[in-house]
Scaffold this active site. Structure first.
Site, PDB file in Angstrom:
ATOM      1  N   SER A   3      -3.762 -64.685  42.815  1.00 59.09           N
ATOM      2  CA  SER A   3      -4.607 -65.627  42.086  1.00 59.09           C
ATOM      3  C   SER A   3      -4.241 -65.685  40.604  1.00 59.09           C
ATOM      4  CB  SER A   3      -6.080 -65.217  42.209  1.00 59.09           C
ATOM      5  OG  SER A   3      -6.441 -65.130  43.564  1.00 59.09           O
TER       6      SER A   3
HETATM    7  N1  SAH Z   1      -6.245 -60.512  45.682  1.00 57.09           N
HETATM    8  C1  SAH Z   1      -4.961 -61.007  46.111  1.00 57.09           C
HETATM    9  C2  SAH Z   1      -5.100 -62.431  46.587  1.00 57.09           C
HETATM   10  C3  SAH Z   1      -4.370 -62.655  47.841  1.00 57.09           C
HETATM   11  S1  SAH Z   1      -4.661 -64.243  48.603  1.00 57.09           S
HETATM   12  C4  SAH Z   1      -3.955 -60.888  45.006  1.00 57.09           C
HETATM   13  O1  SAH Z   1      -4.364 -60.758  43.837  1.00 57.09           O
HETATM   14  O2  SAH Z   1      -2.756 -60.908  45.270  1.00 57.09           O
HETATM   15  C5  SAH Z   1      -5.852 -63.811  49.833  1.00 57.09           C
HETATM   16  C6  SAH Z   1      -5.430 -62.806  50.855  1.00 57.09           C
HETATM   17  O3  SAH Z   1      -6.468 -62.724  51.840  1.00 57.09           O
HETATM   18  C7  SAH Z   1      -4.152 -63.132  51.608  1.00 57.09           C
HETATM   19  O4  SAH Z   1      -3.243 -62.082  51.452  1.00 57.09           O
HETATM   20  C8  SAH Z   1      -4.626 -63.267  53.072  1.00 57.09           C
HETATM   21  O5  SAH Z   1      -3.669 -62.806  54.004  1.00 57.09           O
HETATM   22  C9  SAH Z   1      -5.860 -62.399  53.076  1.00 57.09           C
HETATM   23  N2  SAH Z   1      -6.817 -62.656  54.152  1.00 57.09           N
HETATM   24  C10 SAH Z   1      -7.221 -63.835  54.679  1.00 57.09           C
HETATM   25  N3  SAH Z   1      -8.145 -63.631  55.636  1.00 57.09           N
HETATM   26  C11 SAH Z   1      -8.328 -62.283  55.742  1.00 57.09           C
HETATM   27  C12 SAH Z   1      -9.147 -61.440  56.552  1.00 57.09           C
HETATM   28  N4  SAH Z   1     -10.000 -61.910  57.469  1.00 57.09           N
HETATM   29  N5  SAH Z   1      -9.068 -60.108  56.361  1.00 57.09           N
HETATM   30  C13 SAH Z   1      -8.227 -59.570  55.455  1.00 57.09           C
HETATM   31  N6  SAH Z   1      -7.431 -60.317  54.656  1.00 57.09           N
HETATM   32  C14 SAH Z   1      -7.478 -61.658  54.800  1.00 57.09           C
END
Ligand code: SAH
Length: 214
Positions: free
Chosen positions: A62
Site C-alpha cells: 500500500s
Molecule cells: N500490508 C501489505 C498489503 C498487501 S495487499 C503490504 O504492506 O505489503 C493485501 C494482501 O492481502 C495480499 O497479499 C493478499 O494476498 C492478502 N489477502 C487477501 N485475502 C486474504 C485472506 N483471506 N487471508 C490472508 N491474506 C489475504
C-alpha cells in the site's frame, strides 16, 4: 541511492505534510523501517514514492500514507497483541512490530508470507508470528486481540474478526465493493460495536470464507 534521505522526505512530505498523521510514535516507526527492503530490487528506487507498488502474486504494497493512516487508527501504545490480515510484503507488519508488543499476521499466498518472514527476520524483528491461510477466519487460538488490521478490501467486517477483538479493541478494515471501499474503524465496547468511517480508499480484494470468493 540515499534511502535514508528518501525515507525522511517521504515522512515529511507525504505523512506529516498532509496534516493528519500526528502520532509521534507512528512517525518514528516510518522513519525507521526501510521500506525499500520490502520490494524487489528493481522497484527499490520507487519504494518511497507516494503510491502503491506491485509485490508479486498480483498483490500490492500500500501507499505509505495509507499504511500510516491505518496504523494511526489503531492507537497503539506498545503493549498490544495485534492481528494483521494480508501480510503481503511485510512492510505494514514491521511498522506494527515497532509499535505493539506482539504481531500475528496471516497471508493466503505462501510465497509472500515466506519472503515477508525472511526480510523481517533479517531486519531483526522477534515479535512477529506468521501464518499461511484464510485470515477472514482470524486466529482463534491466539485471540482476543487488542487491535486487528485488514489490508485488503472486504464486502463487510468479517464476523470472526469482530468476535476475536478484545473489549476496547479496534478493527481497521476497508469495506465496500470490489472496486472502491471506505476505511472503517470498528471499536468493541462491552460487546457493543461502535463504527467510524475514515476515508475513501482502494485495496485489492480480501478473498476468503467471510469475504469475496476467488
Ligand atoms: N500490508 C501489505 C498489503 C498487501 S495487499 C503490504 O504492506 O505489503 C493485501 C494482501 O492481502 C495480499 O497479499 C493478499 O494476498 C492478502 N489477502 C487477501 N485475502 C486474504 C485472506 N483471506 N487471508 C490472508 N491474506 C489475504
Amino acid at each position: 541511492m540515499d534511502f535514508d534521505a528518501l525515507r525522511k522526505n517521504m515522512v515529511e512530505v507525504q505523512l506529516v505534510g498532509r496534516g493528519d498523521i500526528t502520532d509521534k510514535k507512528v512517525i518514528e516507526a516510518f522513519l525507521k523501517v526501510p521500506r525499500h527492503r520490502f520490494v524487489s530490487e528493481k522497484l527499490q528506487k520507487d519504494a518511497y514514492g507516494d503510491y502503491p507498488l506491485p509485490i508479486g502474486s498480483g498483490q500490492t504494497i500500500s501507499q505509505p500514507y495509507m499504511v500510516a493512516l491505518m496504523t494511526q487508527c489503531l492507537q497503539l501504545n506498545g503493549s498490544e497483541k495485534v492481528l494483521e490480515i494480508g501480510t503481503g510484503s511485510g512492510y505494514q507488519t514491521a511498522i506494527l512490530a515497532e509499535l505493539a508488543n506482539q504481531v500475528y499476521t496471516i497471508e493466503r499466498h505462501p510465497d509472500l508470507s515466506k519472503s515477508a518472514e525472511n526480510i523481517t527476520k533479517e531486519l531483526g524483528y522477534k515479535n512477529i508470528y506468521f501464518k499461511v491461510g484464510d485470515g477472514t477466519l482470524g486466529w482463534h487460538e491466539k485471540s482476543p486481540f487488542d487491535a486487528i488490521i485488514v489490508t485488503a478490501g472486504a464486502p463487510d467486517a468479517p464476523k470472526y474478526l469482530l468476535e476475536q477483538l478484545a473489549d476496547g479493541g479496534r478493527l481497521v478494515i476497508p469495506v465496500g465493493s470490489e472496486f472502491t471501499q471506505r476505511l472503517m474503524v470498528y471499536e468493541k465496547i462491552k460487546d457493543e460495536i461502535k463504527t467510524n468511517q475514515v476515508c475513501a480508499c482502494t485495496f485489492v480484494k480480501l478473498i476468503g470464507k467471510a469475504a469475496w470468493k476467488e
